[in-house]
Design an enzyme around this catalytic site. Structure first.
Site, mmCIF file in Angstrom:
data_model
loop_
_atom_site.group_PDB
_atom_site.id
_atom_site.type_symbol
_atom_site.label_atom_id
_atom_site.label_comp_id
_atom_site.label_asym_id
_atom_site.label_seq_id
_atom_site.Cartn_x
_atom_site.Cartn_y
_atom_site.Cartn_z
ATOM 1 N N VAL A 114 15.850 -35.063 -27.658
ATOM 2 C CA VAL A 114 14.492 -35.144 -28.187
ATOM 3 C C VAL A 114 14.563 -35.284 -29.711
ATOM 4 O O VAL A 114 15.343 -34.596 -30.371
ATOM 5 C CB VAL A 114 13.685 -33.877 -27.804
ATOM 6 C CG1 VAL A 114 12.339 -33.847 -28.492
ATOM 7 C CG2 VAL A 114 13.535 -33.797 -26.297
ATOM 8 N N THR A 144 18.201 -36.844 -32.890
ATOM 9 C CA THR A 144 17.792 -36.003 -31.762
ATOM 10 C C THR A 144 18.544 -34.676 -31.732
ATOM 11 O O THR A 144 19.580 -34.505 -32.365
ATOM 12 C CB THR A 144 18.032 -36.733 -30.428
ATOM 13 O OG1 THR A 144 19.432 -36.964 -30.257
ATOM 14 C CG2 THR A 144 17.286 -38.050 -30.373
ATOM 15 N N ASP A 145 18.004 -33.755 -30.946
ATOM 16 C CA ASP A 145 18.670 -32.476 -30.731
ATOM 17 C C ASP A 145 19.526 -32.568 -29.454
ATOM 18 O O ASP A 145 19.683 -33.653 -28.888
ATOM 19 C CB ASP A 145 17.651 -31.341 -30.668
ATOM 20 C CG ASP A 145 16.640 -31.505 -29.549
ATOM 21 O OD1 ASP A 145 16.899 -32.279 -28.586
ATOM 22 O OD2 ASP A 145 15.592 -30.854 -29.613
ATOM 23 N N GLN A 146 20.022 -31.448 -29.012
ATOM 24 C CA GLN A 146 20.904 -31.422 -27.845
ATOM 25 C C GLN A 146 20.225 -31.913 -26.570
ATOM 26 O O GLN A 146 20.878 -32.374 -25.649
ATOM 27 C CB GLN A 146 21.416 -29.992 -27.624
ATOM 28 C CG GLN A 146 22.879 -29.935 -27.425
ATOM 29 C CD GLN A 146 23.369 -28.493 -27.321
ATOM 30 O OE1 GLN A 146 22.609 -27.540 -27.387
ATOM 31 N NE2 GLN A 146 24.668 -28.345 -27.158
ATOM 32 N N MET A 147 18.892 -31.861 -26.548
ATOM 33 C CA MET A 147 18.145 -32.299 -25.364
ATOM 34 C C MET A 147 17.809 -33.786 -25.412
ATOM 35 O O MET A 147 17.142 -34.302 -24.526
ATOM 36 C CB MET A 147 16.859 -31.493 -25.235
ATOM 37 C CG MET A 147 17.091 -29.998 -25.060
ATOM 38 S SD MET A 147 15.540 -29.045 -25.042
ATOM 39 C CE MET A 147 14.992 -29.212 -26.740
#
Length: 140
Positions: free
Chosen positions: A20, A15-18
Site C-alpha cells: 500500500v 509502498t509499505d510491507q502490504m
C-alpha cells in the site's frame, strides 16, 4: 477551469510491507501535479526561483479514501481551487485504474522573496501568472 492530469506508476519504494502506498508519497505526487499544471499554464517554477521568488506550502490537507497499490497506475488531477492575488490553493484528486477515489485535498501557497521570506503580491510581482491564475482558476 484548467485541470492538469498526471499519470503515475506506483513504485515499490513508495509502498509499505502490504504493498500500500505510504501516505507521505501523496504529498510528493501533489508537487508533481502542481509543477505540471504550472508548465501547462506556460510557466516554469525554476524561472520563478531564478527571479528570487519561491512559493512555499503554508497548508496541506489530504483525505485518504482508498489505498493505492504497487503496480497500479494512478491519475492525479490538479487545478487552481482558489486564488486571491496573494494566496493560491491547488486542488488534487487521485484516482486508481478502476476509477476509485484514493485521495483528495488541497494545498495553500504564497509567494515570498527567497532571501527574506517576505510575502509578495503575485498580482503585482508576477502579472503574467496573475492573469493566467485568474483565467484558469475554479469558478466560484
Amino acid at each position: 477551469m484548467k485541470i492538469a492530469e498526471t499519470e503515475i506508476d506506483v513504485r515499490y519504494a513508495e509502498t509499505d510491507q502490504m504493498g500500500v502506498v505510504h501516505h507521505s508519497n501523496y504529498i510528493v505526487w501533489c508537487e508533481l501535479g502542481r509543477t505540471k499544471l504550472i508548465k501547462e499554464l506556460g510557466f516554469d517554477y525554476r524561472d520563478l526561483e531564478d527571479s528570487g521568488i519561491v512559493s512555499p506550502v503554508i497548508n496541506i490537507d489530504l483525505n485518504y479514501k482508498f489505498p493505492a497499490h504497487f503496480g497500479e497506475t494512478i491519475t492525479l488531477s490538479t487545478w487552481i481551487d482558489s486564488y486571491d492575488g496573494i494566496r493560491v490553493v491547488y486542488g488534487y484528486k487521485v484516482v486508481n485504474e478502476k476509477g476509485q477515489l484514493c485521495a483528495e485535498g488541497n494545498s495553500s501557497h504564497v509567494c515570498v522573496k527567497k532571501e527574506t521570506f517576505r510575502p509578495v503580491s503575485i498580482k503585482k510581482q508576477l502579472p503574467d501568472w496573475h492573469v493566467a491564475y485568474e483565467k484558469y482558476k475554479k469558478p466560484n
